[in-house]
Design a protein around this motif. Structure first.
Motif, PDB file in Angstrom:
ATOM      1  N   ASP A 129     -11.903   5.456 -52.370  1.00 56.37           N
ATOM      2  CA  ASP A 129     -11.538   5.461 -50.955  1.00 56.37           C
ATOM      3  C   ASP A 129     -10.149   6.057 -50.769  1.00 56.37           C
ATOM      4  O   ASP A 129      -9.407   5.654 -49.879  1.00 56.37           O
ATOM      5  CB  ASP A 129     -11.611   4.056 -50.376  1.00 56.37           C
ATOM      6  CG  ASP A 129     -10.688   3.084 -51.098  1.00 56.37           C
ATOM      7  OD1 ASP A 129     -10.181   3.445 -52.176  1.00 56.37           O
ATOM      8  OD2 ASP A 129     -10.474   1.975 -50.589  1.00 56.37           O
ATOM      9  N   GLY A 130      -9.807   7.017 -51.635  1.00 62.07           N
ATOM     10  CA  GLY A 130      -8.472   7.606 -51.594  1.00 62.07           C
ATOM     11  C   GLY A 130      -8.133   8.253 -50.267  1.00 62.07           C
ATOM     12  O   GLY A 130      -7.011   8.114 -49.763  1.00 62.07           O
ATOM     13  N   GLY A 131      -9.078   8.993 -49.692  1.00 62.34           N
ATOM     14  CA  GLY A 131      -8.817   9.638 -48.412  1.00 62.34           C
ATOM     15  C   GLY A 131      -8.515   8.633 -47.317  1.00 62.34           C
ATOM     16  O   GLY A 131      -7.572   8.815 -46.533  1.00 62.34           O
ATOM     17  N   SER A 132      -9.287   7.570 -47.263  1.00 68.18           N
ATOM     18  CA  SER A 132      -9.068   6.535 -46.247  1.00 68.18           C
ATOM     19  C   SER A 132      -7.734   5.836 -46.448  1.00 68.18           C
ATOM     20  O   SER A 132      -7.026   5.521 -45.480  1.00 68.18           O
ATOM     21  CB  SER A 132     -10.215   5.515 -46.303  1.00 68.18           C
ATOM     22  OG  SER A 132     -11.468   6.144 -46.110  1.00 68.18           O
ATOM     23  N   ARG A 133      -7.368   5.595 -47.703  1.00 69.21           N
ATOM     24  CA  ARG A 133      -6.097   4.925 -47.988  1.00 69.21           C
ATOM     25  C   ARG A 133      -4.909   5.794 -47.587  1.00 69.21           C
ATOM     26  O   ARG A 133      -3.919   5.296 -47.039  1.00 69.21           O
ATOM     27  CB  ARG A 133      -6.026   4.572 -49.474  1.00 69.21           C
ATOM     28  CG  ARG A 133      -6.965   3.440 -49.874  1.00 69.21           C
ATOM     29  CD  ARG A 133      -7.206   3.412 -51.361  1.00 69.21           C
ATOM     30  NE  ARG A 133      -5.979   3.190 -52.124  1.00 69.21           N
ATOM     31  CZ  ARG A 133      -5.921   3.263 -53.463  1.00 69.21           C
ATOM     32  NH1 ARG A 133      -7.025   3.579 -54.150  1.00 69.21           N
ATOM     33  NH2 ARG A 133      -4.776   3.049 -54.089  1.00 69.21           N
ATOM     34  N   VAL A 134      -5.006   7.084 -47.857  1.00 71.07           N
ATOM     35  CA  VAL A 134      -3.927   7.989 -47.456  1.00 71.07           C
ATOM     36  C   VAL A 134      -3.825   8.049 -45.937  1.00 71.07           C
ATOM     37  O   VAL A 134      -2.725   8.058 -45.372  1.00 71.07           O
ATOM     38  CB  VAL A 134      -4.156   9.394 -48.037  1.00 71.07           C
ATOM     39  CG1 VAL A 134      -3.233  10.416 -47.380  1.00 71.07           C
ATOM     40  CG2 VAL A 134      -3.935   9.386 -49.540  1.00 71.07           C
ATOM     41  N   LEU A 135      -4.963   8.071 -45.268  1.00 74.44           N
ATOM     42  CA  LEU A 135      -4.953   8.121 -43.809  1.00 74.44           C
ATOM     43  C   LEU A 135      -4.286   6.883 -43.230  1.00 74.44           C
ATOM     44  O   LEU A 135      -3.463   6.971 -42.304  1.00 74.44           O
ATOM     45  CB  LEU A 135      -6.390   8.253 -43.303  1.00 74.44           C
ATOM     46  CG  LEU A 135      -6.612   8.876 -41.929  1.00 74.44           C
ATOM     47  CD1 LEU A 135      -5.901  10.213 -41.823  1.00 74.44           C
ATOM     48  CD2 LEU A 135      -8.112   9.054 -41.682  1.00 74.44           C
ATOM     49  N   ARG A 136      -4.617   5.719 -43.775  1.00 68.22           N
ATOM     50  CA  ARG A 136      -3.969   4.483 -43.309  1.00 68.22           C
ATOM     51  C   ARG A 136      -2.465   4.524 -43.598  1.00 68.22           C
ATOM     52  O   ARG A 136      -1.648   4.102 -42.767  1.00 68.22           O
ATOM     53  CB  ARG A 136      -4.602   3.269 -43.994  1.00 68.22           C
ATOM     54  CG  ARG A 136      -5.995   2.941 -43.506  1.00 68.22           C
ATOM     55  CD  ARG A 136      -6.407   1.547 -43.956  1.00 68.22           C
ATOM     56  NE  ARG A 136      -6.462   1.460 -45.407  1.00 68.22           N
ATOM     57  CZ  ARG A 136      -7.553   1.683 -46.138  1.00 68.22           C
ATOM     58  NH1 ARG A 136      -8.686   2.036 -45.526  1.00 68.22           N
ATOM     59  NH2 ARG A 136      -7.528   1.572 -47.446  1.00 68.22           N
ATOM     60  N   ALA A 163     -11.627  14.979 -49.185  1.00 66.24           N
ATOM     61  CA  ALA A 163     -11.633  13.607 -49.703  1.00 66.24           C
ATOM     62  C   ALA A 163     -12.543  12.710 -48.873  1.00 66.24           C
ATOM     63  O   ALA A 163     -13.324  11.919 -49.418  1.00 66.24           O
ATOM     64  CB  ALA A 163     -10.207  13.054 -49.722  1.00 66.24           C
ATOM     65  N   LEU A 164     -12.470  12.826 -47.562  1.00 57.68           N
ATOM     66  CA  LEU A 164     -13.296  11.980 -46.685  1.00 57.68           C
ATOM     67  C   LEU A 164     -14.774  12.311 -46.838  1.00 57.68           C
ATOM     68  O   LEU A 164     -15.619  11.404 -46.829  1.00 57.68           O
ATOM     69  CB  LEU A 164     -12.851  12.162 -45.231  1.00 57.68           C
ATOM     70  CG  LEU A 164     -11.460  11.612 -44.883  1.00 57.68           C
ATOM     71  CD1 LEU A 164     -11.073  11.995 -43.462  1.00 57.68           C
ATOM     72  CD2 LEU A 164     -11.409  10.094 -45.051  1.00 57.68           C
ATOM     73  N   VAL A 165     -15.109  13.577 -46.982  1.00 64.35           N
ATOM     74  CA  VAL A 165     -16.513  13.955 -47.171  1.00 64.35           C
ATOM     75  C   VAL A 165     -17.029  13.416 -48.493  1.00 64.35           C
ATOM     76  O   VAL A 165     -18.148  12.899 -48.576  1.00 64.35           O
ATOM     77  CB  VAL A 165     -16.680  15.485 -47.100  1.00 64.35           C
ATOM     78  CG1 VAL A 165     -18.092  15.898 -47.513  1.00 64.35           C
ATOM     79  CG2 VAL A 165     -16.384  15.985 -45.693  1.00 64.35           C
ATOM     80  N   ARG A 166     -16.215  13.516 -49.538  1.00 62.24           N
ATOM     81  CA  ARG A 166     -16.628  12.975 -50.840  1.00 62.24           C
ATOM     82  C   ARG A 166     -16.906  11.479 -50.748  1.00 62.24           C
ATOM     83  O   ARG A 166     -17.762  10.955 -51.461  1.00 62.24           O
ATOM     84  CB  ARG A 166     -15.529  13.218 -51.875  1.00 62.24           C
ATOM     85  CG  ARG A 166     -15.371  14.666 -52.321  1.00 62.24           C
ATOM     86  CD  ARG A 166     -14.184  14.797 -53.251  1.00 62.24           C
ATOM     87  NE  ARG A 166     -14.356  14.007 -54.454  1.00 62.24           N
ATOM     88  CZ  ARG A 166     -13.346  13.553 -55.203  1.00 62.24           C
ATOM     89  NH1 ARG A 166     -12.103  13.775 -54.837  1.00 62.24           N
ATOM     90  NH2 ARG A 166     -13.591  12.869 -56.305  1.00 62.24           N
ATOM     91  N   GLU A 167     -16.169  10.793 -49.888  1.00 62.21           N
ATOM     92  CA  GLU A 167     -16.311   9.340 -49.767  1.00 62.21           C
ATOM     93  C   GLU A 167     -17.420   8.923 -48.810  1.00 62.21           C
ATOM     94  O   GLU A 167     -17.609   7.744 -48.546  1.00 62.21           O
ATOM     95  CB  GLU A 167     -14.977   8.744 -49.281  1.00 62.21           C
ATOM     96  CG  GLU A 167     -13.843   8.942 -50.273  1.00 62.21           C
ATOM     97  CD  GLU A 167     -12.479   8.660 -49.666  1.00 62.21           C
ATOM     98  OE1 GLU A 167     -12.442   8.049 -48.580  1.00 62.21           O
ATOM     99  OE2 GLU A 167     -11.470   9.063 -50.264  1.00 62.21           O
ATOM    100  N   GLY A 168     -18.155   9.908 -48.277  1.00 61.36           N
ATOM    101  CA  GLY A 168     -19.235   9.581 -47.352  1.00 61.36           C
ATOM    102  C   GLY A 168     -18.764   9.288 -45.953  1.00 61.36           C
ATOM    103  O   GLY A 168     -19.482   8.633 -45.172  1.00 61.36           O
ATOM    104  N   LYS A 169     -17.571   9.763 -45.584  1.00 59.15           N
ATOM    105  CA  LYS A 169     -17.032   9.531 -44.244  1.00 59.15           C
ATOM    106  C   LYS A 169     -17.261  10.737 -43.326  1.00 59.15           C
ATOM    107  O   LYS A 169     -16.538  10.923 -42.342  1.00 59.15           O
ATOM    108  CB  LYS A 169     -15.523   9.258 -44.329  1.00 59.15           C
ATOM    109  CG  LYS A 169     -15.139   8.119 -45.248  1.00 59.15           C
ATOM    110  CD  LYS A 169     -15.634   6.804 -44.736  1.00 59.15           C
ATOM    111  CE  LYS A 169     -15.107   5.584 -45.489  1.00 59.15           C
ATOM    112  NZ  LYS A 169     -14.411   5.748 -46.702  1.00 59.15           N
ATOM    113  N   GLY A 170     -18.260  11.560 -43.636  1.00 55.90           N
ATOM    114  CA  GLY A 170     -18.514  12.752 -42.841  1.00 55.90           C
ATOM    115  C   GLY A 170     -18.813  12.454 -41.390  1.00 55.90           C
ATOM    116  O   GLY A 170     -18.415  13.203 -40.491  1.00 55.90           O
ATOM    117  N   GLY A 171     -19.513  11.351 -41.123  1.00 62.15           N
ATOM    118  CA  GLY A 171     -19.860  10.996 -39.749  1.00 62.15           C
ATOM    119  C   GLY A 171     -18.638  10.728 -38.893  1.00 62.15           C
ATOM    120  O   GLY A 171     -18.536  11.206 -37.755  1.00 62.15           O
TER     121      GLY A 171
END
Length: 390
Positions: A129-136, A163-171
């Motif tokens: 969840d690296g992308g989400s953590r960086v965003l936060r 990073a977000l796409v890799r984590e399944g956060k594309g939506g």
């Protein structure tokens, strides 16, 4: 003693404890030694504050100089080891390094970009969840006001999107993009980037995130925004064979929604799905158009329809559907004579009288193949009929 100095000294002690605990491990002192050290620091600050004209400025300068002295400043060997440890941690867990800087108040967009680039380089085996953590962390550090604002930071947008796409956060990503900006080209740019970096399957999944959000609310503009992407994905799927069959079938099944018109929809299914039925329906419909419609048909579209008719007839022959192949070939020859290099007998004779050459159209070379294919197919059909009579 100056009565205003005590609160500043107390606050300075708290700041000193906090900073020293972060920058350097706790000193191996006994409680008595620690108390002695703290008293020495306080006395040093007291003397500086008493003799300075500006207490705030003096406190900041004195703290800075103090931290450069032993035991706060590490030795050369200790500093080298600390640098090596930081580099190793960045290579192994760059997101944790970024979060440490968030806690210290030193996080920046450039640091986030660097840590995310390294995170993405670690590959699919390290997806978290690296992308989400960086965003936060960026929001917490005040680098951006809201998560979707990262799209305005050009150096950051690409690695964070990946990073977000890799984590399944594309939506969620697609939702932010559509809410932020509905300009043409943004969806295509994102899908092409994902295909280049993460592969055709991930790119198709992002395409369907756009499709799912646009199919009801933006149905009128979907062909303009998604049509080109859909055709490119179908083309790449056919070319590489790297798209799972269920995703390809879904692409073709939804083509009616994102294709520009019926002709393009028929061509997509014909070329990428070997389905002749939409093409046959399309040609049967336009064959009944009045003469004015045919006369006003643009030259470029005539060329496309002629090419489509040739491919459709060829596919029908390949599927041993001789009747439909003949019907399409007859209509194409009748309606697109110039595009196929077919001329009237009178014009043909006039041309021969001049130079003995018959000008050929852009796709006329296909006719020679057509004639041979029809010839062989008709011969087979006649042979089957003759055998049946016997």
């Amino acid at each position: 003693m100056n009565p205003t100095s005590a609160p500043r000294i107390s606050a300075s002690a708290l700041v000193l404890r906090k900073i020293s605990s972060v920058l350097h491990p706790p000193l191996p002192l006994t409680p008595r030694e620690s108390h002695t050290l703290l008293r020495a620091v306080q006395d040093s600050f007291r003397q500086s504050l008493t003799s300075a004209s500006s207490a705030d400025t003096s406190a900041s300068a004195h703290l800075g100089s103090l931290l450069k002295m032993q035991p706060f400043a590490p030795t050369a060997d200790a500093a080298r080891r600390m640098r090596e440890q930081r580099i190793k941690k960045y290579l192994v867990d760059p997101i944790a390094v970024f979060e440490e800087h968030v806690a210290l108040g030193t996080a920046s967009v450039e640091l986030a970009r660097s840590c995310l680039a390294r995170y993405n380089d670690l590959g699919e085996g390290r997806v978290g969840d690296g992308g989400s953590r960086v965003l936060r962390g960026l929001v917490e550090a005040g680098a951006i006001r809201s998560p979707r604002e990262f799209l305005d930071e050009v150096p950051l947008s690409h690695p964070l999107v990946m990073a977000l796409v890799r984590e399944g956060k594309g939506g969620v990503l697609v939702k932010w993009i559509l809410e932020r900006d509905g300009k043409d080209g943004i969806a295509r740019q994102l899908v092409r980037q994902v295909e280049k970096q993460l592969g055709l399957e991930r790119a198709t999944q992002v395409f369907f995130e756009f499709y799912n959000r646009m199919v009801d609310t933006m149905a009128d503009t979907m062909p303009q925004q998604l049509g080109t992407i859909g055709r490119e994905l179908c083309r790449d799927a056919r070319k590489t064979g790297r798209l799972p069959q269920p995703l390809l079938e879904r692409l073709l099944a939804t083509a009616e929604k994102w294709a520009v018109n019926r002709a393009e929809h028929a061509m997509i299914l014909l070329r990428f799905g070997d389905d002749v039925k939409p093409g046959l329906r399309f040609f049967a419909t336009i064959d009944y158009k009045p003469a004015l419609w045919w006369n006003e048909l643009p030259e470029r579209r005539q060329q496309r329809y002629a090419q489509m008719g040739i491919e459709l007839a060829q596919k029908c022959l390949a599927q041993e559907n001789l009747k439909d192949a003949q019907a399409v070939a007859k209509m194409v020859s009748k309606r697109f004579r110039e595009q196929l290099g077919v001329q009237s007998q009178q014009h043909h004779q006039q041309t021969e009288d001049v130079d003995g050459l018959l000008p050929r159209g852009e796709v006329a070379e296909h006719l020679d193949v057509f004639r041979e294919m029809f010839k062989e197919a008709i011969q087979r059909e006649e042979q089957v009929a003759a055998d049946g009579l016997v």
